[in-house]
Motif scaffolding. Structure first.
Motif, PDB file in Angstrom:
ATOM      1  N   GLN A 104       0.837  -1.201   0.000  1.00  0.00           N
ATOM      2  CA  GLN A 104       0.000   0.000   0.000  1.00  0.00           C
ATOM      3  C   GLN A 104       0.867   1.245   0.000  1.00  0.00           C
ATOM      4  O   GLN A 104       1.840   1.338   0.767  1.00  0.00           O
ATOM      5  N   CYS A 105       0.523   2.202  -0.837  1.00  0.00           N
ATOM      6  CA  CYS A 105       1.284   3.453  -0.917  1.00  0.00           C
ATOM      7  C   CYS A 105       1.133   4.239   0.388  1.00  0.00           C
ATOM      8  O   CYS A 105       0.015   4.459   0.857  1.00  0.00           O
ATOM      9  N   ARG A 106       2.277   4.626   0.957  1.00  0.00           N
ATOM     10  CA  ARG A 106       2.260   5.376   2.221  1.00  0.00           C
ATOM     11  C   ARG A 106       1.598   6.748   2.052  1.00  0.00           C
ATOM     12  O   ARG A 106       1.050   7.311   2.982  1.00  0.00           O
ATOM     13  N   GLU A 107       1.617   7.286   0.818  1.00  0.00           N
ATOM     14  CA  GLU A 107       1.069   8.621   0.575  1.00  0.00           C
ATOM     15  C   GLU A 107      -0.393   8.578   0.135  1.00  0.00           C
ATOM     16  O   GLU A 107      -1.260   9.078   0.825  1.00  0.00           O
ATOM     17  N   CYS A 108      -0.676   7.957  -1.033  1.00  0.00           N
ATOM     18  CA  CYS A 108      -2.040   8.040  -1.582  1.00  0.00           C
ATOM     19  C   CYS A 108      -2.889   6.823  -1.218  1.00  0.00           C
ATOM     20  O   CYS A 108      -4.063   6.767  -1.541  1.00  0.00           O
ATOM     21  N   LYS A 109      -2.263   5.819  -0.539  1.00  0.00           N
ATOM     22  CA  LYS A 109      -2.967   4.629  -0.017  1.00  0.00           C
ATOM     23  C   LYS A 109      -3.424   3.650  -1.093  1.00  0.00           C
ATOM     24  O   LYS A 109      -4.143   2.693  -0.797  1.00  0.00           O
TER      25      LYS A 109
ATOM     26  N   VAL B 179       7.709   1.392  -5.416  1.00  0.00           N
ATOM     27  CA  VAL B 179       7.151   2.757  -5.441  1.00  0.00           C
ATOM     28  C   VAL B 179       5.782   2.771  -6.116  1.00  0.00           C
ATOM     29  O   VAL B 179       5.509   1.972  -7.015  1.00  0.00           O
ATOM     30  N   CYS B 180       4.963   3.717  -5.693  1.00  0.00           N
ATOM     31  CA  CYS B 180       3.600   3.848  -6.220  1.00  0.00           C
ATOM     32  C   CYS B 180       3.627   4.369  -7.661  1.00  0.00           C
ATOM     33  O   CYS B 180       4.338   5.327  -7.962  1.00  0.00           O
ATOM     34  N   GLU B 181       2.844   3.730  -8.511  1.00  0.00           N
ATOM     35  CA  GLU B 181       2.799   4.151  -9.918  1.00  0.00           C
ATOM     36  C   GLU B 181       2.152   5.518 -10.065  1.00  0.00           C
ATOM     37  O   GLU B 181       2.466   6.271 -10.975  1.00  0.00           O
ATOM     38  N   ASP B 182       1.237   5.853  -9.180  1.00  0.00           N
ATOM     39  CA  ASP B 182       0.507   7.121  -9.310  1.00  0.00           C
ATOM     40  C   ASP B 182       1.281   8.304  -8.748  1.00  0.00           C
ATOM     41  O   ASP B 182       1.356   9.357  -9.360  1.00  0.00           O
ATOM     42  N   CYS B 183       1.863   8.146  -7.530  1.00  0.00           N
ATOM     43  CA  CYS B 183       2.442   9.323  -6.873  1.00  0.00           C
ATOM     44  C   CYS B 183       3.905   9.138  -6.483  1.00  0.00           C
ATOM     45  O   CYS B 183       4.488  10.007  -5.854  1.00  0.00           O
ATOM     46  N   PHE B 184       4.504   8.006  -6.819  1.00  0.00           N
ATOM     47  CA  PHE B 184       5.904   7.694  -6.495  1.00  0.00           C
ATOM     48  C   PHE B 184       6.171   7.591  -4.991  1.00  0.00           C
ATOM     49  O   PHE B 184       7.311   7.630  -4.547  1.00  0.00           O
ATOM     50  N   GLY B 185       5.120   7.476  -4.187  1.00  0.00           N
ATOM     51  CA  GLY B 185       5.310   7.275  -2.746  1.00  0.00           C
ATOM     52  C   GLY B 185       5.853   5.880  -2.477  1.00  0.00           C
ATOM     53  O   GLY B 185       5.723   4.979  -3.308  1.00  0.00           O
ATOM     54  N   PRO B 186       6.465   5.672  -1.296  1.00  0.00           N
ATOM     55  CA  PRO B 186       6.970   4.333  -0.964  1.00  0.00           C
ATOM     56  C   PRO B 186       5.819   3.383  -0.647  1.00  0.00           C
ATOM     57  O   PRO B 186       4.783   3.799  -0.117  1.00  0.00           O
TER      58      PRO B 186
HETATM   59 ZN   LIG Z   1       0.708   6.650  -4.192  1.00  0.00          ZN
END
Ligand SMILES: [Zn+2]
Ligand SMILES: Cc1ncc(COP(=O)(O)O)c(C=O)c1O
Length: 404
Positions: free
Chosen positions: A7-12, A22-29
């Motif tokens: 799960q993306c730590r930023e956008c979930k 890394v998240c494909e949408d927002c590059f969050g971990p």
């Molecule tokens: Zn994300």
């Protein structure tokens, strides 16, 4: 059905578990998210004395993929002698200097390499300030996987000898840790190598959570009041918080929100302390770290921003100490508790002293101070504050005169 997802730590946003970080949408971990089974204190009571006793809280699907060299369940020592010196009644040292490769890095490296095996990767590696090199190389040796280490060229000789002994392909990079890290990231992506602290990071950090599980169990399932954590990239501090939160989620601990997290960094590489003291949310990288605590010489901490968030969430502090204070603290710990740590552990002890001096810790607080690496890995630095014994003739009279 798998037990975990990412799960993306930023956008979930959620993803199926795969070789992805890394998240494909927002590059969050990406963090590992679990479907926890029902667990009780008795679940763990009679299990093996390694961190794999917490299998249900770790991101490996099939036990046959576990790569273990027996790490974890290190001693939690009630430090009464040191406590007395500092005026503390409930001081504990979590002594990870006695892990199989002599640092806490056996926790994240062991979990990441087990996951690499589960994902079917054919080689592993790491970027390292010294300790991760050996932890990764040893677990890779056990797994029968090739291992590529990328490290700055100026680290301690013992750490180089140790990693080479496990058979690693050791690349000494002429530059800082951040330079080595950048190269490792590019090579990992281009060659499909599982770099434990980079493209395997989501799983890697899960290993460090076992620092919370063990401490909680060793304290008979109580939450400490104060936790002092040495910080380089910040991954460990963040993982320790996640670990305690998960124990609350599965009802093994009561409310963890009152614990205090204290981040300890060395002067000369203290970007998180600088940001904390300026009340800033932005961590400004240190270009050329300069400290005796080489294992903490990470100028651009990957999880720095998240450490600041954790300090805010857990009423924490961040403090630094200089080389002299670090080396003094190593001797203080050795001479009161019989625990010989490398400079990273000296940073924890020195910052503990400062917290007491600044009145940030009460005499009766339940304090856990994390000592994360072994003194034998950094003898050249530690000898600088010790006197090399002069060689004496094997003469009973002469020697008797110096034994008083
Ligand atoms: Zn994300
Ligand atoms: C002995 C020791 N303690 C602490 C740390 C800091 O861990 P992190 O980079 O997760 O903050 C390191 C990192 O290399 C280390 O080797």
């Amino acid at each position: 059905m798998t037990r975990t997802s990412l799960q993306c730590r930023e956008c979930k946003k959620e993803y199926e578990t795969s070789f992805k970080y890394v998240c494909e949408d927002c590059f969050g971990p990406l963090d590992v998210k679990y479907d926890f089974p029902t667990l009780t204190k008795e679940t763990f009571a009679s299990r093996e004395q390694t961190y794999w006793r917490y299998f249900e809280l770790l991101p490996i699907e099939n036990k046959s993929n576990i790569v273990s060299i027996g790490a974890g369940m290190t001693p939690l020592i009630k430090a009464d002698n040191l406590g007395k010196k500092l005026g503390l009644n409930n001081l504990y040292i979590k002594n990870d200097s006695v892990n199989p490769t002599f640092s806490f890095k056996d926790r994240p490296a062991g979990v990441a390499i087990s996951k690499a095996k589960e994902l079917g990767l054919s080689a592993v590696g790491c970027a390292s300030t010294g300790n991760l090199a050996s932890a990764t190389a040893a677990h890779a040796a056990k797994a029968g996987l090739p291992c590529h280490v990328f490290a700055p060229s100026n680290i301690e000789m013992a750490k180089i000898a140790q990693a080479l002994s496990y058979g690693a392909n050791y690349i000494a990079v002429d530059g800082t840790y951040d330079d080595a890290n950048r190269i490792a990231a590019q090579i990992g992506d281009s060659k499909g190598i599982g770099i434990v602290n980079i493209n395997m990071r989501s799983h890697y950090v899960e290993g460090s959570k076992t620092f919370s599980y063990e401490v909680a169990e060793q304290l008979d399932w109580q939450v400490p009041d104060q936790l002092i954590v040495p910080v380089g990239s910040g991954a460990m501090l963040n993982a320790i918080c996640k670990g305690f939160e998960e124990l609350q989620t599965v009802s093994l601990l009561d409310d963890v929100s009152n614990m205090h997290m204290i981040a300890a960094q060395p002067h000369g590489c203290a970007p998180i302390v600088d940001a904390f003291k300026k009340n800033s949310k932005e961590v400004i990288p240190v270009e050329n770290p300069d400290t005796v605590a080489k294992s903490l010489a990470i100028g651009d901490p990957g999880d720095g921003r998240y450490v600041l968030k954790r300090l805010a969430q857990y009423n924490g502090f961040a403090e630094e100490c200089n080389n002299e204070e670090i080396l003094d603290a190593i001797l203080l710990l050795a001479q009161t508790e019989g625990i010989f740590t490398e400079p990273a552990g000296g940073v924890s002890i020195s910052v503990l002293q400062k917290m007491v001096e600044q009145g940030k810790i009460d005499a009766n607080d339940k304090i856990v101070c994390y000592v994360t690496g072994n003194g034998l890995k950094a003898t050249e630095s530690i000898m600088k504050v010790l006197q090399k014994p002069t060689v004496m003739k094997a003469d009973i009279k002469e020697i008797s005169a110096v034994v008083n």
